[in-house]
Design a protein around this motif. Structure first.
Motif, PDB file in Angstrom:
ATOM      1  N   GLY A 212      -7.233   2.690  -9.903  1.00  0.00           N
ATOM      2  CA  GLY A 212      -6.699   3.277  -8.684  1.00  0.00           C
ATOM      3  C   GLY A 212      -6.357   4.742  -8.803  1.00  0.00           C
TER       4      GLY A 212
ATOM      5  N   SER B 219     -12.250   7.209  -6.743  1.00  0.00           N
ATOM      6  CA  SER B 219     -11.223   6.591  -7.582  1.00  0.00           C
ATOM      7  C   SER B 219     -11.870   5.690  -8.617  1.00  0.00           C
ATOM      8  CB  SER B 219     -10.247   5.782  -6.728  1.00  0.00           C
ATOM      9  OG  SER B 219     -10.917   4.732  -6.054  1.00  0.00           O
TER      10      SER B 219
ATOM     11  N   TYR C  74       0.813  -1.222   0.000  1.00  0.00           N
ATOM     12  CA  TYR C  74       0.000   0.000   0.000  1.00  0.00           C
ATOM     13  C   TYR C  74       0.844   1.268   0.000  1.00  0.00           C
ATOM     14  CZ  TYR C  74      -3.580  -3.375   1.313  1.00  0.00           C
ATOM     15  OH  TYR C  74      -4.417  -4.464   1.344  1.00  0.00           O
TER      16      TYR C  74
ATOM     17  N   THR D  37      -7.024   0.125  -3.504  1.00  0.00           N
ATOM     18  CA  THR D  37      -6.356  -1.072  -4.013  1.00  0.00           C
ATOM     19  C   THR D  37      -7.336  -2.209  -4.241  1.00  0.00           C
ATOM     20  OG1 THR D  37      -4.326  -0.431  -2.859  1.00  0.00           O
ATOM     21  CG2 THR D  37      -4.492  -2.716  -3.580  1.00  0.00           C
TER      22      THR D  37
ATOM     23  N   ARG E  63      -6.330   4.283   0.714  1.00  0.00           N
ATOM     24  CA  ARG E  63      -5.574   3.603  -0.346  1.00  0.00           C
ATOM     25  C   ARG E  63      -5.697   2.083  -0.248  1.00  0.00           C
ATOM     26  NH1 ARG E  63      -5.939   8.485  -1.004  1.00  0.00           N
ATOM     27  NH2 ARG E  63      -4.628   9.565  -2.515  1.00  0.00           N
TER      28      ARG E  63
ATOM     29  N   THR F 221     -12.770  10.316  -0.871  1.00  0.00           N
ATOM     30  CA  THR F 221     -11.950   9.828  -1.974  1.00  0.00           C
ATOM     31  C   THR F 221     -12.828   9.208  -3.054  1.00  0.00           C
ATOM     32  OG1 THR F 221     -10.163   9.324  -0.411  1.00  0.00           O
ATOM     33  CG2 THR F 221     -10.020   8.334  -2.599  1.00  0.00           C
TER      34      THR F 221
ATOM     35  N   TRP G 230      -5.006   8.766   4.683  1.00  0.00           N
ATOM     36  CA  TRP G 230      -4.424   8.387   3.389  1.00  0.00           C
ATOM     37  C   TRP G 230      -4.315   6.878   3.286  1.00  0.00           C
ATOM     38  CZ3 TRP G 230      -0.582   5.520   1.266  1.00  0.00           C
ATOM     39  CH2 TRP G 230      -0.281   5.752  -0.076  1.00  0.00           C
TER      40      TRP G 230
ATOM     41  N   ALA H 275       0.544   2.815  -3.333  1.00  0.00           N
ATOM     42  CA  ALA H 275      -0.810   3.015  -3.864  1.00  0.00           C
ATOM     43  C   ALA H 275      -0.965   4.343  -4.593  1.00  0.00           C
ATOM     44  CB  ALA H 275      -1.836   2.923  -2.734  1.00  0.00           C
ATOM     45  N   GLY H 276      -0.071   5.272  -4.384  1.00  0.00           N
ATOM     46  CA  GLY H 276      -0.118   6.531  -5.121  1.00  0.00           C
ATOM     47  C   GLY H 276       0.584   6.471  -6.467  1.00  0.00           C
TER      48      GLY H 276
END
Length: 488
Positions: free
Chosen positions: A424, A420, A145, A399, A395, A418, A391, A148-149
């Motif tokens: 992702g 997405s 993770y 994922t 994430r 968030t 964060w 994840a960005g």
């Protein structure tokens, strides 16, 4: 006569170097690129140290590097001290075992095997943790993770789940340490470097080229207003004031935005069985006036038990749909009852089926695999979080969307809002309110179809490495001068 190498510099380099890199890289708001370096000091040091010194160096590196996570579990999540201490001991011990296996293989002259064994060992530790802590944690704990960005790397989850990302993330620094290890030969080092670069290149090519057409889009939002408690009783002045605040904000949003669906945060209000019908009618009237479908997080009393619920309230005035959270937070949610139905709730929507989940459900890959099996293209998730983990926890959820091929709208009350898509890619994010165009069609993934297939070769490689580590090579020269007498 040459003197034996001094162990202290290697101890300090191995323990403090990896602990510092890991402490910053494996954190709730990680410095992601440090994770590609974190194991190098420890793996470089341990082959040059005696057994007991190497063991203590590895334990110090792993325990120091994960100390902030254990503090978070004890403080923010209020986990029992005995649980935190036991978990820290188990994880540190297992990670240390993987490190000592690498050391022994290097000292046996089996550099190629060591290169494959350490990443396999780290993946095995994460998998063992997901089994040991299946109910409480699921797949929450993973080095993967931290990446994840980085959407190009994150696409690997659609093939292997988090296990492939963890393997790649630890394989590259293992390659660097192995090339620098005692007894390393240039030709073998070039081969290890070549395999590492090829694996990274393949992952990046897949990350860039992965097909992920999700079809039509809708305008979706997430909203969380400040509240003094996790779950406010609706028959109190505070409950009425908070409902009035939400009413005002949602009506304003409806007037300003052409919004299709709005997700609110987890268990905002506590509603008794007698209050449920009339109270949901009030929210239904609000959804109709604002012309927005709502997903509302409530603590609902049903048949003498309290459930953590996500309630779908359509803007056409039709009957709501309700989903009960399957995975509760130990300790903090002991007053609630987990759902035992094991089924996601289906909502008709643009582009295919939509569904709901609640916060911690998204920590569990097996639970979310059911969403992939049902071909849901959009998951709407009320959530809570604990500020510092906004964060990270978002994430983890993002994922799951990559693994199973769905978009996500998640509203973390004390975390982040968030939105997405199935790659992702974070389309919008803020602390209180976001709106984004989000695609709603499902995307088929290899991971959804074959599950944890990647663990089969990984665990086979680990088992083979253990066997080879126990068999000395007759032709291997001992290139290491240990700092202390070492029969191992």
């Amino acid at each position: 006569m040459a003197s034996a190498p001094r162990p202290l510099p290697w101890i300090l380099f191995g323990a403090f170097g990896t602990a510092a890199l890991l402490g910053l890289g494996f954190w709730l708001d990680p410095v992601w690129w440090l994770m590609w370096l974190a194991p190098i000091p420890m793996l470089t040091a341990v082959p040059r140290l005696g057994f007991w010194t190497a063991l203590l160096t590895a334990e110090a590196a792993w325990l120091g590097g994960t100390a902030r996570i254990w503090a978070y579990l004890a403080d923010s999540l209020e986990m029992p001290p005995a649980f935190v201490i036991a978990s820290a001991a188990v994880f540190t011990g297992l990670y240390t075992a993987a490190t000592l296996l690498y050391r022994l293989l290097i000292r046996r002259g089996r550099h190629w095997t060591a290169f494959f064994a350490f990443p396999a060992g780290v993946v095995a530790v994460e998998y063992a943790g997901s089994l040991i802590n299946a109910d409480a944690g699921g797949e929450w704990w993973s080095l993967a993770y931290t990446q994840a960005g980085q959407t190009a790397i994150l696409q690997l989850a659609s093939v292997t789940g988090v296990w492939g990302i963890t393997y790649l993330l630890t394989a590259l620094p293992t390659a660097a340490a192995t090339i620098l290890a005692p007894g390393s030969e240039p030709r073998r080092g070039l081969g290890i470097a070549g395999v590492s670069v090829a694996c990274l290149a393949a992952a990046l090519v897949w990350g860039v080229a992965r097909p992920a057409d999700q079809g039509p889009t809708i305008r979706a939002g997430a909203l969380a207003l400040p509240a003094d408690a996790d779950s406010v009783r609706i028959d109190t002045e505070e409950g009425e004031d908070l409902f009035a605040d939400y009413t005002r904000h949602i009506e304003n949003i409806g007037a300003r935005n052409d919004l299709d669906v709005l997700v609110l945060s987890e268990k905002i209000f506590h509603v008794t069985a007698e209050e449920t019908g009339p109270y949901l009618d009030r929210w239904s009237d609000l959804a109709v006036r604002a012309r927005i479908d709502l997903v509302l997080g409530l603590a609902l009393d049903v048949d003498g038990a309290t459930y953590n619920a996500a309630v779908w309230i359509p803007s056409n005035g039709h009957q709501p749909a309700t989903y009960f959270k399957q995975h509760l937070v130990p300790g903090l949610e002991d007053w609630m009852t987990a759902s035992d139905t094991g089924r996601p709730a289906s909502i008709p929507g643009v582009g295919g089926g939509w569904s709901m989940a609640v916060c911690k459900d998204l920590d569990h890959a097996a639970t979310m695999a059911e969403y992939g099996d049902e071909d849901f293209g959009l998951v709407l998730a009320p959530a809570l979080d604990f500020g510092v983990d906004g964060w990270w926890h978002s994430r983890v959820a993002v994922t799951r969307g990559v693994e199973q091929g769905f978009s996500l709208v998640r509203a973390g009350q004390i975390g982040l809002m968030t939105v997405s898509d199935a790659t992702g890619t974070v389309l919008a994010e803020d602390e209180r309110f976001v709106v984004a165009e989000v695609p709603t069609g499902p995307v088929g993934t290899i991971y959804d179809r074959f599950g944890n297939w990647f663990l089969v070769p990984v665990l086979a490689a680990l088992l083979g490495a253990v066997v080879l580590a126990l068999v000395p090579r007759r032709d291997a020269e001992r290139h290491v001068a240990p700092s202390t007498p070492d029969p191992h």
